[in-house]
Design a protein around this motif. Structure first.
Motif, PDB file in Angstrom:
ATOM      1  N   ARG A  97      -1.754  -9.621  -6.236  1.00  0.00           N
ATOM      2  CA  ARG A  97      -2.921 -10.468  -6.504  1.00  0.00           C
ATOM      3  C   ARG A  97      -2.510 -11.940  -6.489  1.00  0.00           C
ATOM      4  N   ASP A 114      -0.157  -3.364  -6.679  1.00  0.00           N
ATOM      5  CA  ASP A 114      -1.276  -4.309  -6.586  1.00  0.00           C
ATOM      6  C   ASP A 114      -0.727  -5.730  -6.490  1.00  0.00           C
ATOM      7  N   VAL A 157      -1.803   3.224  -9.333  1.00  0.00           N
ATOM      8  CA  VAL A 157      -1.067   1.989  -9.126  1.00  0.00           C
ATOM      9  C   VAL A 157       0.231   2.035  -9.910  1.00  0.00           C
ATOM     10  N   HIS A 192       2.251  -4.195 -10.616  1.00  0.00           N
ATOM     11  CA  HIS A 192       1.439  -5.364 -10.279  1.00  0.00           C
ATOM     12  C   HIS A 192       2.357  -6.542  -9.962  1.00  0.00           C
ATOM     13  N   ASN A 228       1.891   1.737  -3.585  1.00  0.00           N
ATOM     14  CA  ASN A 228       0.827   1.602  -4.593  1.00  0.00           C
ATOM     15  C   ASN A 228       1.077   0.445  -5.569  1.00  0.00           C
ATOM     16  N   GLN A 274       0.820  -1.200   0.000  1.00  0.00           N
ATOM     17  CA  GLN A 274       0.000   0.000   0.000  1.00  0.00           C
ATOM     18  C   GLN A 274       0.856   1.254   0.000  1.00  0.00           C
TER      19      GLN A 274
END
Length: 550
Positions: free
Chosen positions: A388, A386, A438, A441, A384, A381
């Protein structure tokens, strides 16, 4: 180059193939010879030959009787007194009348002609149709009607059934051939015997050559396997035997290659654990040597700062700055010593049967809230990023240590987040991006691989340079400005203790780094080899679970 002589195995295999091919053929030759002799004794029975000759003689006597009968009929016609008188007078009308009277008496007659002197025909009589050559054969008989040789004569043409005469000819031909075969059966027997002998010799030669070639192919593969075993015995674990064919030798070569691969991996695990054990021992000593003087140094500087009562503002500023620097550096060194101590006290993985789907679900919350090294805020966080998880639908059984493997995922995800942060953080002079944008990833996934599974941690960061991929798992090697170089070393140690391996590639989906953790199946020999490697490492003096070396 001189040809290699066949070895013992080649000779034995060639002999076995030769006997397998020749013995049935030799038995067939003996059986055929016996059958030929028996059949010859039956077919060429002397009594059969005599009976055939008698049959031909009967036919000949029959034909002779027919011909004699026709001669007698001609004699009877020529003896007719009225015919002789008419012929002597050359009275054609009287001769013709007499022929009409005589002709019906002899059914076999075709034509009946009376010739006068000089061959002139006085009269003739026929049955009304010529001789049918397909069914009949003609027989002519001539008799004088006067005592003068040049005088009148009667010419009689008879028709004989052709079938009987042809049967006589055929029967005589068959009997002749029979006697010819009877006389030449010795030569026929020798011819068949020579043919069988030539076939047997050719078969022996071809079988011997084929047997040597087949045996050489087998022994060549066996010798190749033996040479590979000798190389392995000398310590070369890189040797592999070519797998040729789908027979038992091919299976043996394939099993040999798998075994050598397992042995190489097992030895690599042991060597890696030994190296890591040496690094851990050195790290423990280094942490002890660094940690001990940190507290006295900090206390000494704090004491100097506290006891200074002077009013010199410049010296006071110097003391404040010194205290701040020392406390900051001591804190940094303490964190470094903490990382080194954690590496030195890294426990050994205790493998238990588990389900990777459940393991990933359990790890989801922890991976999404990784704490930054400087505080309690989530590192994902904070930067920023992500994170998954892609949990598979199908079961993925594995033998894992949940806590240790979770540490692997944590370290890999943290490294990915930090790599994205370092690559995309605002440079000096650049404005910071919006807080909700974001930056990158990270995807954690798992899939089946044979009997085992693959855990993948992929990102869209800068990736790992190819020249760094060989050393990136070495202790204290790092490409980050604030890294210790121990995170990936810990990852590899845990993966190796799981009987697996880890590799770095470029992610095909995200474009960044892709760390692939290959785990064997829970019932595979690799797990047994990993446990054996652990036991042998302990026996060789590797420190595990914080216990002293054996």
């Amino acid at each position: 180059m001189a040809q290699r002589l066949p070895g013992k195995i080649e000779r034995r295999l060639a002999l076995a193939i030769l006997l397998t091919a020749v013995l049935p053929l030799a038995a067939a030759l003996l059986l055929a010879t016996s059958l030929f002799r028996s059949a010859s004794a039956i077919w060429f029975d002397p009594e059969v030959g005599r009976q055939l000759d008698r049959g031909v003689d009967v036919y000949k006597d029959y034909v002779k009787a027919i011909k004699d009968d026709m001669r007698h009929q001609t004699d009877a016609i020529a003896a007719d007194e009225m015919l002789r008188i008419a012929a002597k007078k050359h009275n054609s009308e009287l001769v013709e009348a007499q022929l009409n009277e005589l002709f019906p008496r002899f059914p076999e007659l075709v034509t009946l002609t009376v010739e006068g002197s000089g061959g002139r025909t006085l009269a003739t009589r026929d049955r009304g149709r010529p001789v049918d050559e397909s069914k009949e054969r003609s027989l002519e008989q001539r008799r004088a009607l006067t005592e003068d040789p040049d005088g009148s004569a009667v010419l009689a043409t008879f028709a004989i059934d052709r079938t009987r005469l042809d049967e006589l000819a055929k029967t005589a031909n068959v009997v002749t051939k029979y006697h010819a075969l009877e006389q030449s059966r010795g030569e026929l027997y020798r011819g068949y015997l020579n043919a069988f002998g030539a076939l047997l010799g050719t078969t022996m030669l071809l079988t011997l050559v084929l047997g040597i070639l087949l045996a050489r192919g087998v022994t060549k593969r066996i010798n190749r396997l033996g040479a590979a075993i000798n190389l392995v015995a000398s310590g070369d674990m890189s040797v592999r035997v070519p797998v040729t064919g789908n027979d038992e030798l091919g299976d043996l070569a394939r099993a040999f290659n798998d075994m050598i691969g397992e042995m190489a991996q097992s030895r690599a695990r042991i060597e890696f654990l030994q190296r890591i054990g040496a690094w851990q021992e050195m790290a423990q000593r280094l942490a002890h040597e660094i940690k001990n003087p940190l507290t006295p140094i900090q206390l000494a500087v704090q004491e100097c700062h506290r006891k200074y009562k002077g009013d010199d503002p410049r010296f006071r500023t110097l003391l404040d700055t010194t205290l701040e620097i020392v406390e900051e550096e001591v804190g940094t060194r303490r964190r470094l010593v903490g990382d080194v101590s954690n590496f030195a006290r890294l426990p050994h993985a205790e493998l238990r049967d588990a389900e990777l789907r459940e393991f990933l679900r359990e790890s989801a919350d922890q991976l999404a809230h990784l704490e930054d090294a400087a505080g309690d805020e989530s590192i994902a966080q904070l930067h920023n990023v992500d994170v998954r998880l892609d949990v598979p639908r199908d079961p993925l059984p594995a033998a894992i240590d949940r806590q240790m493997l979770r540490r692997v995922l944590v370290n890999l995800v943290r490294n990915a987040v930090q790599a994205i942060r370092d690559d995309r953080a605002p440079k000096s002079g650049e404005s910071a991006k919006a807080g909700d944008e974001v930056l990158g990833h990270v995807v954690v996934s798992a899939r089946r691989e044979g009997e085992g599974a693959v855990l993948a941690v992929e990102d869209d960061g800068p990736g790992v340079p190819a020249e760094s991929r060989e050393r990136i798992f070495d202790p204290y090697f790092t490409t980050k400005k604030d890294g210790t170089g121990l995170g990936l070393a810990i990852v590899k140690k845990i993966v190796v203790e799981h009987g697996g391996r880890i590799e770095i590639t470029r992610s095909e989906t995200l474009g960044g780094a892709s760390f692939l953790v290959h785990l064997p199946g829970p019932r595979s020999v690799t797990i047994a080899a990993a446990r054996e490697a652990r036991d042998r490492a302990i026996e060789s003096g590797v420190k595990l679970d914080g216990a002293p070396p054996a």
